[in-house]
Design a protein around this motif. Structure first.
Motif, mmCIF file in Angstrom:
data_model
loop_
_atom_site.group_PDB
_atom_site.id
_atom_site.type_symbol
_atom_site.label_atom_id
_atom_site.label_comp_id
_atom_site.label_asym_id
_atom_site.label_seq_id
_atom_site.Cartn_x
_atom_site.Cartn_y
_atom_site.Cartn_z
ATOM 1 N N THR A 95 0.996 -1.209 -0.014
ATOM 2 C CA THR A 95 0.069 -0.041 -0.136
ATOM 3 C C THR A 95 0.736 1.165 0.023
ATOM 4 O O THR A 95 2.115 1.059 0.004
ATOM 5 C CB THR A 95 -0.953 0.081 1.319
ATOM 6 N N CYS A 116 -19.829 -0.093 15.048
ATOM 7 C CA CYS A 116 -19.618 1.215 14.873
ATOM 8 C C CYS A 116 -20.709 2.042 15.216
ATOM 9 O O CYS A 116 -20.484 3.295 15.501
ATOM 10 C CB CYS A 116 -19.109 1.712 13.603
ATOM 11 N N VAL A 155 -5.484 -1.122 6.889
ATOM 12 C CA VAL A 155 -5.119 0.223 6.870
ATOM 13 C C VAL A 155 -6.270 1.207 7.225
ATOM 14 O O VAL A 155 -5.858 2.433 7.644
ATOM 15 C CB VAL A 155 -4.757 0.650 5.229
#
Ligand code: UT7
Length: 332
Positions: free
Chosen positions: A33, A117, A160
């Protein structure tokens, strides 16, 4: 809006992020990445990573201690402890019970609620209802996550995006009507649960050599589909809660969105016709901290002077489940 004349206010907030900072460049040494890709696609520049011996309960306890101090109440005065997390210290007992012991809270009602979340908005509504309907005065609600413990550090499409942290709030009853947590609009659609999940570690796929070898104990996500759903459900719940309260976007002084991806928040800003500078953003520093994201952002917005007395604040979230929610808060 509730017909009860009493309100539930946020009497104090606190947050905590672990010391270790993992930058996009650091991640580029682990997986294929780059800082350029992560920043352009997500807006995330770094995230915090908890130490090996620092658990969700430790992060949550530190955030909670700061919230207690801000509220000016002691741990012994807390009647309810509710934790939202997808990374509990262990399957049982609840992280709420572990935090209760660490903080020295008395024999309060303690439980965890899992709504990924959207978790902080879920626990805020549950705690508000308990305060209004039960014999309680103060609730400590905490979103805390050690997501680094369930990330697949070989999967560039997920590792990430996430980080560790905790945020907390003290909810208290107030005699002043129509202030504090004014309203909630929560929902879920379990038909799409496979879009974002961790298959292993429960009764369906208990830990085994096979489950380890096939990497079942890591978070798995179909990012593009989650992205599309996120934009749709966040917009819907925001519009519904505004309509329900005869408010329009101009009445909102600050939006505290779940901090998953800057592009999701930009889409929401366009769809709601609410300028991006009304959104409190910190995902560049922390990445997506799941249930901790909204309470960390709320605490930072408050401590940096973004929230003024009487301001109407919109909190809006989505997450695994799929779950979603919006809440209106009139700042104290
Ligand atoms: O709290 C809820 C949690 N979930 C979310 O908020 C996630 C919502 N989804 C998203 O934020 C975005 O979908 C992602 C950031 C996950 C992905 O962004 P995208 O613009 O939807 O990219 P994509 O998945 O369509 O992938 C585009 C390309 C692919 O390569 P090919 O197939 O075009 O050659 C991926 O393999 O980007 C590649 N890719 C990466 N490249 C460099 C995926 N991850 C990375 C990476 N670095 N980390």
């Amino acid at each position: 809006m509730s017909s009860d004349t009493r309100s539930v206010i946020i009497k104090g907030t606190g947050s905590y992020a672990p010391e270790k900072i993992l930058s996009n460049d650091d991640l580029a040494k682990l997986v294929d990445t780059s800082d350029e890709w992560i920043t352009a696609r997500t807006g995330i520049r770094s995230r915090r990573i908890a130490a090996d011996d620092e658990y969700a309960s430790d992060l949550g306890s530190k955030a909670a201690a700061r919230a207690l101090e801000d509220a000016g109440i002691t741990a012994e005065e807390v009647d309810i402890v509710i934790v939202a997390t997808i990374t509990p210290d262990m399957p049982f007992p609840s992280t709420a019970c572990i935090i209760q012991a660490k903080l020295g809270v008395g024999n309060a009602l303690c439980m965890d609620i899992e709504a990924a979340c959207s978790g902080f908005l879920y626990i805020a509504e549950v705690a508000s209802s308990l305060l209004k309907n039960g014999n309680y005065k103060h609730a400590l609600i905490i979103g805390t996550e050690k997501l680094s413990s369930i990330l697949d550090w070989e999967d560039r499409t997920t590792c990430v995006l996430f980080g560790d942290g905790a945020g907390a709030a003290i909810l208290s009853l107030s005699d002043e009507p129509n202030t504090g947590l004014i309203d909630f609009k929560l929902g879920a659609d379990g038909k799409n649960s496979e879009l974002l999940h961790m298959p292993g570690g429960g009764s369906a796929v208990p830990a085994s050599t096979n489950s380890l070898e096939t990497r079942q104990h890591f978070l798995k996500m179909r990012g593009r589909e989650v992205f599309k759903s996120a934009v749709r459900v966040m917009e819907q719940s925001a519009i519904e809660i505004l309509d329900q309260n005869q408010l329009n976007a101009n009445d909102i002084k600050c939006v505290i969105p779940h901090q998953a991806n800057l592009r999701i928040i930009e889409s929401l800003s366009n769809r709601l016709e609410l300028p991006l500078d009304k959104f409190y953003l910190n995902l560049d520093k922390y990445g997506n901290t799941s249930a901790a994201s909204i309470p960390i952002a709320l605490d930072e917005a408050y401590r940096t002077g973004r929230l003024k007395s009487g301001d109407i604040i919109l909190m809006v979230a989505f997450g695994a489940g799929l779950t979603w929610g919006a809440s209106l808060l009139k700042w104290r």
